[in-house]
Design an enzyme around this catalytic site. Sequence first.
Site, PDB file in Angstrom:
ATOM      1  N   ASP A  43      -4.539 -13.407   2.851  1.00 54.54           N
ATOM      2  CA  ASP A  43      -5.422 -12.721   3.312  1.00 54.54           C
ATOM      3  C   ASP A  43      -6.988 -13.165   2.849  1.00 54.54           C
ATOM      4  O   ASP A  43      -8.063 -12.274   2.841  1.00 54.54           O
ATOM      5  CB  ASP A  43      -6.325 -10.747   3.768  1.00 54.54           C
ATOM      6  CG  ASP A  43      -4.681 -10.738   3.430  1.00 54.54           C
ATOM      7  OD1 ASP A  43      -4.744 -10.775   1.798  1.00 54.54           O
ATOM      8  OD2 ASP A  43      -4.928  -9.207   3.680  1.00 54.54           O
ATOM      9  N   HIS A  92      -6.008  -7.412  -0.995  1.00 55.66           N
ATOM     10  CA  HIS A  92      -6.563  -5.495  -0.726  1.00 55.66           C
ATOM     11  C   HIS A  92      -5.798  -5.036  -2.096  1.00 55.66           C
ATOM     12  O   HIS A  92      -4.370  -5.599  -2.119  1.00 55.66           O
ATOM     13  CB  HIS A  92      -5.759  -5.034   0.022  1.00 55.66           C
ATOM     14  CG  HIS A  92      -6.666  -5.923   1.790  1.00 55.66           C
ATOM     15  ND1 HIS A  92      -6.034  -6.945   2.166  1.00 55.66           N
ATOM     16  CD2 HIS A  92      -7.949  -5.157   2.514  1.00 55.66           C
ATOM     17  CE1 HIS A  92      -6.856  -6.494   3.550  1.00 55.66           C
ATOM     18  NE2 HIS A  92      -8.265  -5.861   2.974  1.00 55.66           N
ATOM     19  N   ASP A 140      -1.682 -10.721  -3.298  1.00 63.93           N
ATOM     20  CA  ASP A 140      -3.053 -10.077  -1.918  1.00 63.93           C
ATOM     21  C   ASP A 140      -4.689  -9.352  -1.880  1.00 63.93           C
ATOM     22  O   ASP A 140      -4.575  -9.322  -3.368  1.00 63.93           O
ATOM     23  CB  ASP A 140      -2.121  -8.941  -0.645  1.00 63.93           C
ATOM     24  CG  ASP A 140      -2.996  -8.649   0.467  1.00 63.93           C
ATOM     25  OD1 ASP A 140      -2.122  -9.151   1.803  1.00 63.93           O
ATOM     26  OD2 ASP A 140      -4.246  -7.575   0.423  1.00 63.93           O
ATOM     27  N   HIS A 191       1.089  -0.952   0.176  1.00 72.06           N
ATOM     28  CA  HIS A 191      -0.023   0.112   0.180  1.00 72.06           C
ATOM     29  C   HIS A 191       0.864   0.989  -0.151  1.00 72.06           C
ATOM     30  O   HIS A 191       0.300   2.215  -0.422  1.00 72.06           O
ATOM     31  CB  HIS A 191      -0.603   0.262   1.189  1.00 72.06           C
ATOM     32  CG  HIS A 191      -1.660  -1.232   1.006  1.00 72.06           C
ATOM     33  ND1 HIS A 191      -3.221  -0.985   0.286  1.00 72.06           N
ATOM     34  CD2 HIS A 191      -2.399  -1.985   2.397  1.00 72.06           C
ATOM     35  CE1 HIS A 191      -4.100  -2.254   0.531  1.00 72.06           C
ATOM     36  NE2 HIS A 191      -3.209  -2.765   1.633  1.00 72.06           N
TER      37      HIS A 191
HETATM   38  C1  FKS Z   1     -10.515  -1.572  10.062  1.00 71.92           C
HETATM   39  C2  FKS Z   1     -10.154  -2.267   8.828  1.00 71.92           C
HETATM   40  C3  FKS Z   1      -8.898  -1.285   8.364  1.00 71.92           C
HETATM   41  C4  FKS Z   1      -6.779  -2.233   6.758  1.00 71.92           C
HETATM   42  C5  FKS Z   1      -6.900  -3.117   6.116  1.00 71.92           C
HETATM   43  C6  FKS Z   1      -5.026  -3.275   5.729  1.00 71.92           C
HETATM   44  C7  FKS Z   1      -4.703  -4.452   4.195  1.00 71.92           C
HETATM   45  C8  FKS Z   1      -3.524  -4.406   4.149  1.00 71.92           C
HETATM   46  C9  FKS Z   1      -2.831  -5.686   4.172  1.00 71.92           C
HETATM   47  C10 FKS Z   1      -1.555  -5.993   3.263  1.00 71.92           C
HETATM   48  F1  FKS Z   1      -0.916  -6.314   2.899  1.00 71.92           F
HETATM   49  F2  FKS Z   1      -0.400  -4.520   3.484  1.00 71.92           F
HETATM   50  F3  FKS Z   1      -0.636  -6.021   4.959  1.00 71.92           F
HETATM   51  N1  FKS Z   1      -8.247  -2.863   6.990  1.00 71.92           N
HETATM   52  N2  FKS Z   1      -9.856  -2.223  10.968  1.00 71.92           N
HETATM   53  O1  FKS Z   1      -3.317  -6.663   3.821  1.00 71.92           O
HETATM   54  O2  FKS Z   1      -3.382  -5.543   2.150  1.00 71.92           O
HETATM   55 ZN    ZN Z   2      -3.813  -7.671   2.501  1.00 71.47          ZN
END
Ligand code: FKS
Ligand code: ZN
Length: 358
Positions: free
Chosen positions: A297, A210, A208, A172
């Site tokens: 994830d 996200h 991932d 990110h």
């Molecule tokens: C409320 C939801 C917040 C944040 C998600 C972050 C994901 C991070 C990721 C990484 F690979 F970078 F670690 N959501 N608490 O999994 O993409």
């Molecule tokens: Zn993620």
Amino acid sequence: MCPDRRRDSMVVMITVHSEDHRAHDGGRELSRGELVPSRDDPSRAEKIVARVREVGLGEVIAPDRFGSGPVTRVHARRYVEFLRTAHERWREAYGDEGDAVPQVWPARTLRQREPEGILGKLGYYAFDAGTPITAGAFAAASTAADVALTGARLLRDGARAAFALCRPPGHHAGRDLYGGYCFLNNAAIAAQWLLDAGAARVAIVDVDYHHGNGTQAIFYDRADVLFVSLHAHPDQEYPYFLGHADETGAGPGVGLNLNLPMRWGTDWARWSEALAVGLARVADFAPEALVVSLGVDTYEGDPFSRFALRGEHFVALGERVAGVGLPTLFVMEGGYAVEELGVNVVNVLAGFETAAGV
Ligand code: FKS
Ligand code: ZN
């Protein structure tokens, strides 16, 4: 004598890991209106390295120090300096209570100009309130970049594959932007280092859950890096403001950004079709190396996930990636079902080894 030929030709994957990530601990993130312990907990990396050791995946080595040179090939010098000093400035301003977290951002109609005060700077460089800068965040992030760089160097020196067990994650983080637990973009730093070491083209495949908004933005107008991302649709999921299918690259990078967003409920049948599309694009690009931003994830039991991948699917993912036949660096990103995290990650790596070794 009957030598086990299969074993002789097995890819033995080296894992790069450092305990320095533990310095980044105790941070709290804003979740549904409350401050709760960050999901990016040190136990994540500990589970993974324990599993690597348990199955005897291969040697676990410590990273070397590469200094700030390779980091500033990807990130703005000013941003790195901000990260290095942010917690100290926060403490000067607000004392020892809590971690540095922003609460005001330069959204529409506001000016993109870096303020002097720490709270202003946090809003300027961050894109969410879920990424606490703890006292040890910068040290941990710098080591994670070194972990990725050490893995990249293994590839340059002829390894078929390596596993960079990075924490904190990186995908990110943009050139001068942090969020989503990410400060320095480990995968991008490794890819850029491979280019600087002589590779003509590098592909990054981000699996991932996200979208890897930072990696996309860093290489968006570049002809030497293909970015492919499989992720939850930004209409439904974090990071919400990038990752649509119509983002296909700019300038010399036109056609070299491929987003494959998928809706909640996506299972292996649909997800693996997207993977085939993404890997076919990688093969067309004919890069000299592949960097995989490895998040698990997408697992059905992950607290963030609305996808439905299961343990055996991670083995199949590793096998498919091996099928591309490129020197491959796996860079750890997300995954929060801590109990199953080691198994899911090592399933990918073991699937790769088996398929690449025969
Ligand atoms: C409320 C939801 C917040 C944040 C998600 C972050 C994901 C991070 C990721 C990484 F690979 F970078 F670690 N959501 N608490 O999994 O993409
Ligand atoms: Zn993620």
